[in-house]
Design an enzyme around this catalytic site. Structure first.
Site, mmCIF file in Angstrom:
data_model
loop_
_atom_site.group_PDB
_atom_site.id
_atom_site.type_symbol
_atom_site.label_atom_id
_atom_site.label_comp_id
_atom_site.label_asym_id
_atom_site.label_seq_id
_atom_site.Cartn_x
_atom_site.Cartn_y
_atom_site.Cartn_z
ATOM 1 N N ASP A 73 39.567 27.424 37.825
ATOM 2 C CA ASP A 73 40.326 27.061 39.021
ATOM 3 C C ASP A 73 39.327 26.676 40.115
ATOM 4 O OD1 ASP A 73 42.574 26.858 40.680
ATOM 5 O OD2 ASP A 73 42.608 28.979 41.133
ATOM 6 N N PHE A 132 50.426 26.975 39.549
ATOM 7 C CA PHE A 132 50.084 28.305 39.060
ATOM 8 C C PHE A 132 50.820 28.552 37.750
ATOM 9 C CE2 PHE A 132 49.927 32.877 38.724
ATOM 10 C CZ PHE A 132 48.606 33.118 39.080
ATOM 11 N N VAL A 133 50.047 28.786 36.689
ATOM 12 C CA VAL A 133 50.656 28.929 35.372
ATOM 13 C C VAL A 133 50.552 30.376 34.874
ATOM 14 C CG1 VAL A 133 50.366 26.528 34.653
ATOM 15 C CG2 VAL A 133 48.492 28.138 34.303
ATOM 16 N N GLY A 136 42.630 37.501 30.846
ATOM 17 C CA GLY A 136 43.524 36.384 30.546
ATOM 18 C C GLY A 136 43.191 35.589 29.302
ATOM 19 N N ASP A 143 48.436 35.895 33.760
ATOM 20 C CA ASP A 143 49.375 36.789 34.450
ATOM 21 C C ASP A 143 49.712 36.332 35.858
ATOM 22 O OD1 ASP A 143 46.774 37.388 35.622
ATOM 23 O OD2 ASP A 143 47.764 39.115 36.547
ATOM 24 N N LYS A 176 41.769 23.246 36.042
ATOM 25 C CA LYS A 176 42.479 22.696 37.217
ATOM 26 C C LYS A 176 41.448 22.105 38.163
ATOM 27 C CE LYS A 176 45.039 26.310 38.607
ATOM 28 N NZ LYS A 176 46.126 27.140 39.182
ATOM 29 N N GLU A 185 37.099 31.293 28.336
ATOM 30 C CA GLU A 185 37.853 31.577 29.567
ATOM 31 C C GLU A 185 39.253 30.974 29.468
ATOM 32 O OE1 GLU A 185 38.628 33.189 31.871
ATOM 33 O OE2 GLU A 185 37.898 32.613 33.841
ATOM 34 N N ASP A 186 40.197 31.581 30.156
ATOM 35 C CA ASP A 186 41.559 31.054 30.123
ATOM 36 C C ASP A 186 41.682 29.795 30.974
ATOM 37 O OD1 ASP A 186 41.215 32.443 32.500
ATOM 38 O OD2 ASP A 186 42.983 33.713 32.285
ATOM 39 N N ARG A 234 51.865 38.127 30.855
ATOM 40 C CA ARG A 234 50.790 37.792 29.900
ATOM 41 C C ARG A 234 51.325 37.623 28.488
ATOM 42 N NH1 ARG A 234 45.779 38.568 32.346
ATOM 43 N NH2 ARG A 234 45.591 40.288 33.808
HETATM 44 P P1 5GP Z 1 38.464 30.797 39.729
HETATM 45 O O1 5GP Z 1 37.416 31.835 39.954
HETATM 46 O O2 5GP Z 1 38.007 29.623 38.918
HETATM 47 O O3 5GP Z 1 39.141 30.395 41.004
HETATM 48 O O4 5GP Z 1 39.636 31.498 38.975
HETATM 49 C C1 5GP Z 1 39.573 31.837 37.663
HETATM 50 C C2 5GP Z 1 40.538 32.952 37.397
HETATM 51 O O5 5GP Z 1 41.650 32.932 38.303
HETATM 52 C C3 5GP Z 1 41.115 32.801 36.023
HETATM 53 O O6 5GP Z 1 40.328 33.499 35.072
HETATM 54 C C4 5GP Z 1 42.489 33.397 36.180
HETATM 55 O O7 5GP Z 1 42.404 34.783 35.990
HETATM 56 C C5 5GP Z 1 42.850 33.119 37.626
HETATM 57 N N1 5GP Z 1 43.666 31.920 37.748
HETATM 58 C C6 5GP Z 1 43.332 30.737 38.256
HETATM 59 N N2 5GP Z 1 44.351 29.866 38.207
HETATM 60 C C7 5GP Z 1 45.360 30.528 37.623
HETATM 61 C C8 5GP Z 1 46.700 30.165 37.258
HETATM 62 O O8 5GP Z 1 47.208 29.050 37.443
HETATM 63 N N3 5GP Z 1 47.448 31.142 36.674
HETATM 64 C C9 5GP Z 1 46.962 32.394 36.439
HETATM 65 N N4 5GP Z 1 47.784 33.267 35.870
HETATM 66 N N5 5GP Z 1 45.707 32.765 36.753
HETATM 67 C C10 5GP Z 1 44.925 31.836 37.334
#
Ligand code: 5GP
Length: 134
Positions: free
Chosen positions: A62, A111-112, A4, A118, A90, A58-59, A124
């Site tokens: 979350d 959720f974006v 991402g 994606d 977030k 990182e994108d 994407r």
């Molecule tokens: P975490 O491990 O912090 O929960 O999640 C990180 C990963 O979850 C990000 O690198 C991304 O791939 C995915 N992710 C988390 N929130 C979103 C969102 O709002 N949209 C999308 N497309 N991916 C997300």
């Protein structure tokens, strides 16, 4: 961090004017769709980062699970420093505390997609970031 972050990375790297190398690492969460589950390394760096200054790009942060796993994995390789940059944050969804050194935008719990992000590998390529409607 694949996949991402690559669109953000391609813009960010052109704004960095100190000598920098580029490498990629792939981390996958077992869940698909909007829920992130357990994480695992699916593609490793080619570079030996011992003694190097490392910036993780990182994108979105979350729950923090992906990055806490990645930070732990990379820290064990003894880089000179390890910093984290994320386009989106977030904080409402955080389960694991993560110190993000550089944040682009703090966003609400939506959720974006787009600009590299994606939903089930789709969207994407959107040239903007949009909120998925349920
Ligand atoms: P975490 O491990 O912090 O929960 O999640 C990180 C990963 O979850 C990000 O690198 C991304 O791939 C995915 N992710 C988390 N929130 C979103 C969102 O709002 N949209 C999308 N497309 N991916 C997300």
């Amino acid at each position: 961090l694949l996949r991402g972050a690559i669109v953000f990375l391609s813009d960010l790297m052109r704004a960095i004017d100190i000598p920098a190398r580029l490498d990629f690492i792939g981390i996958s969460s077992y869940g698909t769709g909007t829920e992130s589950g357990a994480v695992r390394l699916v593609m490793d760096l080619e570079t030996d980062i011992a003694g190097r200054h490392v910036l993780i790009v990182e994108d979105i942060v979350d729950t923090g699970k992906t990055l806490s796993y990645l930070i732990e994995t990379l820290r064990a390789r003894q880089p000179a420093s390890l910093r984290l940059c994320a386009l989106l944050d977030k904080p409402d969804r955080r389960q694991v505390p993560i110190d993000v050194d550089y944040v682009g935008f703090v966003i609400p719990d939506k959720f974006v997609v787009g600009y590299g992000l994606d939903y089930d590998e789709k969207y994407r390529n959107l040239p903007f970031i949009g909120v998925m409607k349920g």
